[in-house]
Design a protein around this motif. Structure first.
Motif, mmCIF file in Angstrom:
data_model
loop_
_atom_site.group_PDB
_atom_site.id
_atom_site.type_symbol
_atom_site.label_atom_id
_atom_site.label_comp_id
_atom_site.label_asym_id
_atom_site.label_seq_id
_atom_site.Cartn_x
_atom_site.Cartn_y
_atom_site.Cartn_z
ATOM 1 N N UNK A 1 -4.811 -79.107 -15.861
ATOM 2 C CA UNK A 1 -5.210 -78.417 -14.647
ATOM 3 C C UNK A 1 -6.727 -78.361 -14.503
ATOM 4 N N UNK A 2 -7.166 -77.766 -13.443
ATOM 5 C CA UNK A 2 -8.589 -77.684 -13.130
ATOM 6 C C UNK A 2 -9.383 -77.065 -14.276
ATOM 7 N N UNK A 3 -8.830 -76.059 -14.918
ATOM 8 C CA UNK A 3 -9.524 -75.390 -16.018
ATOM 9 C C UNK A 3 -9.829 -76.356 -17.155
ATOM 10 N N UNK A 4 -8.891 -77.218 -17.487
ATOM 11 C CA UNK A 4 -9.115 -78.191 -18.569
ATOM 12 C C UNK A 4 -10.249 -79.146 -18.209
ATOM 13 N N UNK A 5 -10.250 -79.622 -16.978
ATOM 14 C CA UNK A 5 -11.288 -80.564 -16.534
ATOM 15 C C UNK A 5 -12.652 -79.878 -16.525
ATOM 16 N N UNK A 6 -12.716 -78.671 -15.977
ATOM 17 C CA UNK A 6 -13.988 -77.941 -15.945
ATOM 18 C C UNK A 6 -14.484 -77.616 -17.348
ATOM 19 N N UNK A 7 -13.570 -77.318 -18.258
ATOM 20 C CA UNK A 7 -13.952 -77.056 -19.652
ATOM 21 C C UNK A 7 -14.585 -78.306 -20.275
ATOM 22 N N UNK A 8 -14.029 -79.468 -19.977
ATOM 23 C CA UNK A 8 -14.610 -80.713 -20.501
ATOM 24 C C UNK A 8 -16.038 -80.886 -19.996
ATOM 25 N N UNK A 9 -16.254 -80.629 -18.697
ATOM 26 C CA UNK A 9 -17.617 -80.721 -18.149
ATOM 27 C C UNK A 9 -18.519 -79.667 -18.771
ATOM 28 N N UNK A 10 -18.002 -78.482 -18.936
ATOM 29 C CA UNK A 10 -18.786 -77.399 -19.537
ATOM 30 C C UNK A 10 -19.236 -77.762 -20.943
ATOM 31 N N UNK A 11 -18.400 -78.521 -21.647
ATOM 32 C CA UNK A 11 -18.709 -78.858 -23.034
ATOM 33 C C UNK A 11 -19.453 -80.181 -23.176
ATOM 34 N N UNK A 12 -19.925 -80.735 -22.052
ATOM 35 C CA UNK A 12 -20.821 -81.888 -22.135
ATOM 36 C C UNK A 12 -20.319 -83.199 -21.603
ATOM 37 N N UNK B 1 -16.319 -80.319 -5.812
ATOM 38 C CA UNK B 1 -17.145 -80.315 -4.599
ATOM 39 C C UNK B 1 -17.829 -78.957 -4.444
ATOM 40 N N UNK B 2 -17.077 -77.898 -4.682
ATOM 41 C CA UNK B 2 -17.621 -76.543 -4.512
ATOM 42 C C UNK B 2 -18.759 -76.237 -5.479
ATOM 43 N N UNK B 3 -18.699 -76.792 -6.690
ATOM 44 C CA UNK B 3 -19.769 -76.507 -7.660
ATOM 45 C C UNK B 3 -20.862 -77.579 -7.650
ATOM 46 N N UNK B 4 -20.723 -78.566 -6.771
ATOM 47 C CA UNK B 4 -21.786 -79.544 -6.596
ATOM 48 C C UNK B 4 -21.719 -80.788 -7.467
#
Length: 158
Positions: free
Chosen positions: A48-59, A94-97
């Protein structure tokens, strides 16, 4: 002199098809970019979105979600759910740029080792052209280098 940019790509691969396709590429010794890390999931529909955002958050600079072809899902409708989740994920990016091109959803079967290798090369090239994620500066390089790319997040079928 600055070192050449090497993208950090995280791949969420379904256990039944895409992970097996990656294994086929490896055991067949098909050359492809080593610039990615695979997180094995039971179903692409569970990413889900949380998993993808976590990957970005971690680099991560890019995230690929890969599952069974439509009609071949071991959980019947998992890949249909993955499409819905992916649409939400793209909207959130898109919302977070972040550019939409930093994420991708693909279908790869266990027998498609050559397709897996080609897909990885193509996606790594795409992320290389985009350059580092704007979120990367806020992440300690050590987190990604240590292998902590969100793999500790349990992704299972329910």
């Amino acid at each position: 002199m600055t070192a050449a940019f090497e993208p950090r790509v995280v791949v969420f691969a379904c256990n039944w098809c895409s992970y097996a396709g990656a294994d086929t590429a490896g055991t067949s010794r098909i050359a492809h970019s080593p610039g990615f890390r695979v997180i094995r999931t039971m179903c692409s529909g569970r990413v889900n979105t949380t998993h993808v955002l976590q990957a970005f958050k971690m680099g991560a600079d890019g995230v690929l979600v890969s599952g069974c072809h439509i009609g071949d899902c071991h959980y019947i409708f998992g890949n249909h759910w993955a499409i819905k989740q992916f649409d939400v994920t793209k909207e959130m990016l898109r919302m977070i740029g972040l550019e939409e091109d930093r994420v991708r959803l693909e279908w790869v079967s266990a027998a498609e080792g050559p397709r897996w290798a080609s897909l990885i090369d193509e996606f790594v090239d795409q992320i290389t052209k985009l350059g580092p994620s704007p979120l990367r500066d806020s992440v300690e390089d050590a987190e990604y280098a240590s292998g902590s790319t969100g793999a500790e997040v349990e992704v299972t079928a329910s």
